[in-house]
Each structure stands twice: as structure tokens, then as C-alpha cells.
Write an enzyme that holds these catalytic residues in place. Structure first.
Site, PDB file in Angstrom:
ATOM      1  N   HIS C  14       0.845  -1.196   0.000  1.00  0.00           N
ATOM      2  CA  HIS C  14       0.000   0.000   0.000  1.00  0.00           C
ATOM      3  C   HIS C  14       0.879   1.245   0.000  1.00  0.00           C
ATOM      4  CE1 HIS C  14      -0.402   1.320   4.512  1.00  0.00           C
ATOM      5  NE2 HIS C  14       0.792   0.845   4.285  1.00  0.00           N
ATOM      6  N   CYS C  33       5.907   6.750   4.154  1.00  0.00           N
ATOM      7  CA  CYS C  33       4.700   5.967   3.829  1.00  0.00           C
ATOM      8  C   CYS C  33       4.063   6.415   2.519  1.00  0.00           C
ATOM      9  CB  CYS C  33       3.666   6.069   4.950  1.00  0.00           C
ATOM     10  SG  CYS C  33       4.274   5.420   6.515  1.00  0.00           S
ATOM     11  N   HIS C  39       5.054   0.429  -0.481  1.00  0.00           N
ATOM     12  CA  HIS C  39       5.771  -0.426   0.465  1.00  0.00           C
ATOM     13  C   HIS C  39       4.735  -1.462   0.930  1.00  0.00           C
ATOM     14  CE1 HIS C  39       3.793   2.459   3.138  1.00  0.00           C
ATOM     15  NE2 HIS C  39       3.916   1.582   4.108  1.00  0.00           N
ATOM     16  N   HIS C  41       3.316  -4.668   4.120  1.00  0.00           N
ATOM     17  CA  HIS C  41       3.290  -5.182   5.494  1.00  0.00           C
ATOM     18  C   HIS C  41       2.771  -6.620   5.516  1.00  0.00           C
ATOM     19  CE1 HIS C  41       3.942  -1.182   7.186  1.00  0.00           C
ATOM     20  NE2 HIS C  41       2.972  -0.708   6.446  1.00  0.00           N
ATOM     21  N   ASP C  79      -4.988 -10.575   0.489  1.00  0.00           N
ATOM     22  CA  ASP C  79      -3.677 -11.208   0.589  1.00  0.00           C
ATOM     23  C   ASP C  79      -2.935 -11.154  -0.746  1.00  0.00           C
ATOM     24  OD1 ASP C  79      -1.659 -12.654   1.939  1.00  0.00           O
ATOM     25  OD2 ASP C  79      -2.378 -14.509   1.032  1.00  0.00           O
ATOM     26  N   HIS C  80      -1.664 -10.711  -0.668  1.00  0.00           N
ATOM     27  CA  HIS C  80      -0.816 -10.576  -1.855  1.00  0.00           C
ATOM     28  C   HIS C  80      -1.418  -9.604  -2.869  1.00  0.00           C
ATOM     29  CE1 HIS C  80       1.300 -13.950  -0.033  1.00  0.00           C
ATOM     30  NE2 HIS C  80       2.329 -13.630  -0.783  1.00  0.00           N
ATOM     31  N   GLU C 125      -0.592  -3.559  11.891  1.00  0.00           N
ATOM     32  CA  GLU C 125       0.156  -3.165  10.694  1.00  0.00           C
ATOM     33  C   GLU C 125       1.618  -3.573  10.842  1.00  0.00           C
ATOM     34  OE1 GLU C 125      -0.411   0.957   9.316  1.00  0.00           O
ATOM     35  OE2 GLU C 125       1.776   1.080   9.245  1.00  0.00           O
TER      36      GLU C 125
END
Lengths: 135, 135, 135, 135, 135, 135
Positions: C14, C33, C39, C41, C79-80, C125
Site C-alpha cells: 500500500h 509511507c 511499500h 506489510h 492477501d498478496h 500493521e
């Protein structure tokens, strides 16, 4: 009002099995948890109490004494046991984590001193599943 | 040479009991771990492999494939089982974490591809006790 | 009334970027950010439900079924993925952990059975930052 | 309303000792925690705030700014200190985790912005003991 | 050959201070760790032993006995102590985690049975810093 | 000889994609990890060095200085970055955890002082997958 939490551990065997049902229905509802030869877990038990701080000690309650109460009334009765077979206060109950958390509350609550209230029993069955009971 | 590790989990019942000994000697040697009605654990299993990096993928070995191999040959045979009763490859063995780690190596090693070597089986019985076996 | 919590994971990219603002203002407000190349998480998602224990099963709700509902309606969609680009239910929203927790509630809540209430979405996060939303 | 939590750490020495009591009574009440030469802990501090999400940022409050406020007003005054000796805001107080949690609330609360409410100070003394204070 | 590891904990105060140096040089080299009023940590201690599996027990060595040996010869001498002041086997040594790990090896090694070798002392000072010593 | 380990963190986006292959082959080999819009992780990085203890300090090497070296030469170049796009020392490499661990070794090793040897780069991609590289 402050809240104090103490973590204890116990290891136990259990199975999920309703004796009023057939083997097939138990397998359908509980899957591998109904294995008739048992399985088991390392349970992590967090006990939270609440109340006022004693100005002489700075304590709500001595965490070492809390640990001893939990061990005497709960952990020593569950650790290295078969929850379905070896634990009088679970006799006749489904051995789910939900029922176990409620039963732990009932075991521990009468033994806490008058100035301390039991706030929460939080019980991890695995690192990914836990139950909380607030009375 | 790089090392890749994958964590898997399984939950199982067991007891420590040497059938060549009396009940009294088992209780003396194994204590609560000899409870005849079983107890259990959440086992954490770390499998480490080693080898060269494939330049086309950047992988030593696909971690998802490693997970599938561990599940197929190890975890599915142990999860929600009674280690003393339900697991053919443990029959006749003392169900200690040491023996379990060695047996897991023997189960998994033949199924790894030729360019990958099994390096370590690391098995946590509780958060405070683990065994490592390097073949 | 008992509370049952299930942990699931997802990994996603994100960035924090308000399109109504200049590049400079985004950098000033969001710092690293706001990196335009993204980037990411490993998010840890704890879903807590509450309700009464079913006497036949000892369950509030089967934790495996809860896991499947979370995967179907939340994890499989995140996810992913790139949260800003790939997720229809986040379109037009700032991709903060706060907004993500609220959106996860909205995705999951309609799919829970009538006897179960969603109590909390808790979203890590990083190991040092988490958000809770109680509806 | 959402809740945002930030974890910070500090390492400190302390002892539990009531100067109004004899050495013998202190030893009896506090045990090894009364060692006159001090002992110490790695404290884990979770600060939880609550409030509304800002639609421009998606934030309740910038977690990096929250971290800086906690460091400036709390951690920098406690880290690598002797809690009984080096910390003006603890002077004359019993250095229990309960009192420390309340004092941290009092230190931090005045410095939060008007749109943010302090919800909880959660302080781990060890991995098995923590205190929560909600004001 | 298998390896067995046991985790124990102790909480202690210390400071890093070389008495052959000036106050200024100590502050320059050790920073906040040289605070003359001490600071402290929750130390996590992993003891790893190695050897052959006993076929009668399935054990390398009984983990409960290993725990008792570590407590008797190491933890009871360090827990709730000031490492610079209260521990005879650390007298005259810099109280770094490196030196502490070596000293723990020397304390424990002579008390292990002949069929067991001490393999590693792994000592966490914080969750982000640890030392290993292999003899 | 002692070993000292320091943990650092970074958050980054990446994808697994071999530009010499078709979209279909990338999807087949890398699955969801090949998502063209990226995904990401919280990476945990453990750096282990080895050498002799300095008798004046009790240190192998000051853990705070080690942290600064890791941040300067590794973490600051990776944190809140896109590993495929933003990192010069990864250009042209597959962004696998294996390759990333090797590249981190190459970045850090030249900057360690002469009396210290780099022993291991251990890199967690998730809590269930990590890579180790020993040079």
C-alpha cells in the site's frame, strides 16, 4: 481502578464429542477434533483482576499470590490431564475452550479476596484461537 | 549455500510410558507426563533445508511447496492424533520430543528433491522446551 | 456471553497518498509511507465475535468455520494484493490501517450467522502498531 | 470511533520497598523484589488512544507522532533509569507496576491533541505480568 | 546426536562501568548504560545440551531436571539481583551480556551429567539483542 | 569467541517476477507472489557477528553501534521501499528472500570493523518463513 493480569500455562488432552450423537454426527460436526484417541494443546491462561491500589504496597494484589491461587485452584487440576476424563469440575460438559473458560472462572472466583474482582478469563487453545469470559 | 526454514504446527496427545517398566517406575521417571489418560501439546515444527539458489527463481526451494511436503508427509499424520496410538511410524517408540524429531526427519527426508538437503528438524513441545536434530 | 477470537494473516502493498494534495504535501504528512512505488506489510488480523454457548457443541461458533468466513470475505480479497489498486471495497479510500479495519468490519459483518455478533476487528500493521474497531 | 495502539519499550531498575516499614516487613511482603541493591525489567508499554478518523489522512492520529509524544514525555524519562531514584514524577511513590501505569497516564494525557482521548496504558513488567489503567 | 534446549528467565539490575576509567569516559563509551543508579532487564536464557537418546526413556536428558539444574546453579544466583554487586561469580567483571553468557557456561557446565555436553548458552538482554557462547 | 545478534525491522513492497518469462509462466511458478501490482512484508532482520570479547568494555561490539551500521547500510535503503524498483543494489536480481539475504550480507560486511566477523544474516519474510546466509 486498575487491572492486573497474570499468565499461566497448562498442557492437556481432550476431544470434542457429544455422547448424545452418533459417531458420524460427531465426526461431521467436530472433524479431527472428535478423534476418539484424543489430541491436546498447550493452553495459555490469562487471568485479569481489577480493583483499587493499596497505598502501602502499590499493589492491586501481589502477582505472586495471584499465581499461587491460579495454580492451586485451576492449573494443578488441569495440567497434564485429560480434560474429558480427569477433571471433576468438567464432568458431563463438552470440553470446548468456551466451556473451559467459564469453568475456570467458577473455580477461581470464590478464592479471590474481597477487595479484588475477577474481570476476565482469557484462554488460548492455540496461538490463533482464544476465548474470553467476563462473568 | 543458503538455508530456508518453514514453520508448521500440529496439536497432538501423548504420554511418556515405558511398557517394560512398572506403573510406579513410570510415575517416578516421567512424573505427570506418564498420566495414563494422556495429555497434549501444540507442537511448533521448524524444517530447515539448505542448498544453492536457482538463478531463474531466486529460490532455494519454493516455500509453499516445502509447506505442502511437510503437511503431506508429517503434519497430516500427526495433527489431532494420539502419538502413542494413531501414528504407524511411531509404533513401539517412546513418544518423547527427541524421538519425534528423529522420526519426522526420517519421514520427510526421502521426499525432498535432489538439489535440496534437509538440514534441521526443530520441534517445540512447549514455548520453553525444544529439540533439534541434524541427521 | 463469551467472546471468541480468531487470528488470520495477509501480506499486502500500500501507500498513504491523498490525491487531492500535492506531492510535497503528501511527503510532508505521510513521510516514507507516501513512497510512490509502494511499500508493504504482514498484517495480523484478529476477529472477535460474541454470543451464547450452544449446549450441544460447547461452541459459540466453530473456529474453523469462522476462519473460512474470514478467508472468503476478507483475507482472499487482500492477501498478496495492492490495497490501493486491487481491492474494490477500498476504492477511493485512504489506505490507512484505521480505514482498513473499518472496511474489514463492513465486509465480514453481513456474513456472520444471526446468533453471533461481531465484536472487534483488531488489525496489526506492524508488531508495534495496531488499530481496533468495535462497530 | 477507532482505537490506535503503539508499543514502546524501556529498561529500568527498581525495588519494592516501603520506607515506613522495617527491613523485615519489607522482605516479608515483597520477597526478592525488595532486594536493597535493586533489580530490573524490560518494560513493554502499550498506549491506546481513541477518536474519530480524519477523512483527509485516514488517520486517527499519526502513529509516528504518537511514538514521539510517548518518547518525549514518558520513555526518555524512564529508559535506563532507576525508577525509585532518577524519576521526579515517581518520587515518594511505591514503584509498583500499578503506580507506574497510573503515573504514565498522568504524564502523557496533557500532551495529546484535543481530538484524541487517551484510552488505556498497558504496561508489561514481564511477559507474564501486566497492568492496565483506563483513567 | 540430538540437541535439547530449555528456556529460563531472570530479572536483574546492572550497569556498564569500567572502574579504571573516568566518569566521562564511561559515559562516552557506554552512554545511558553507565547510569550510576543502575538500570535492568528481563533476561531470557536458553540452555542447549547435546548427546545421545536414552532408549529406555526416549530422552537426551529430562527437561525438568535440566530446568532444576539451571535454576539451582544459575537463575537462583541472578534473579532479582544486582549483577554488579550481588553475584560472587561476576565480581570484578564488566557486566556485559557477553561476559554474563560466558560466566553462566562456567557455572552450569560442571554440574551436567557425564553423558550430556553443554552446547550453547544463548542470552537475550532485550528482544532485539542476544549473545551466544559455545564454550 | 562469542556471537552477538541484533534484530532490526523494515517494511517493503516486492513481487516475484522473472522478466525472461511470460506472464503465464510467472503466474504458474510464483502464484500470488507474482501479482503485477506488488504485495509486501514486514521483514525481521537478525544480524549475527562473532569475535573476541574486549576486556575493557566486556563487549564483542557495541550493540548500539551495530544497530547504527545496519540502519545506515541496510535498513535505510530498504525500509518503506519497493525492492524491485527503489534499491540500486537489487537491480536485475530476482527479489526473493534468499537473494535479499545474500545482498544484505554484501552491503553490510565491508563496513564492519576488522576485529569483528559477520557470521549470519537471518531474514524473516513472514513469521513462518525465514532464510539464513553464512557467507
Amino acid at each position: 481502578m486498575v487491572y492486573l493480569t497474570r499468565l499461566e500455562h497448562f498442557n492437556a488432552a481432550h476431544k470434542l464429542y457429544n455422547p448424545a450423537w452418533s459417531r458420524e454426527k460427531n465426526d461431521e460436526v467436530f472433524g479431527v477434533c472428535a478423534n476418539e484417541n484424543w489430541h491436546g494443546h498447550n493452553f495459555d491462561l490469562y487471568i485479569t483482576i481489577k480493583g483499587e491500589i493499596d497505598p502501602d504496597t502499590g499493589f492491586l494484589f501481589d502477582a505472586k499470590k495471584l499465581s499461587r491461587l491460579i495454580k492451586e485452584h485451576v492449573v494443578n487440576k488441569l495440567d497434564h490431564k485429560n480434560l474429558n476424563v480427569d477433571v471433576p469440575f468438567l464432568t458431563g460438559k463438552m470440553c470446548s475452550t468456551e466451556n473451559l473458560a467459564v469453568a475456570i472462572w467458577q473455580q477461581l472466583q470464590p478464592h479471590l479476596p474481597a477487595n479484588v474482582q475477577l474481570h476476565c478469563v482469557k484462554l488460548y487453545e492455540t496461538q490463533r484461537i482464544y476465548v474470553e469470559y467476563f462473568g
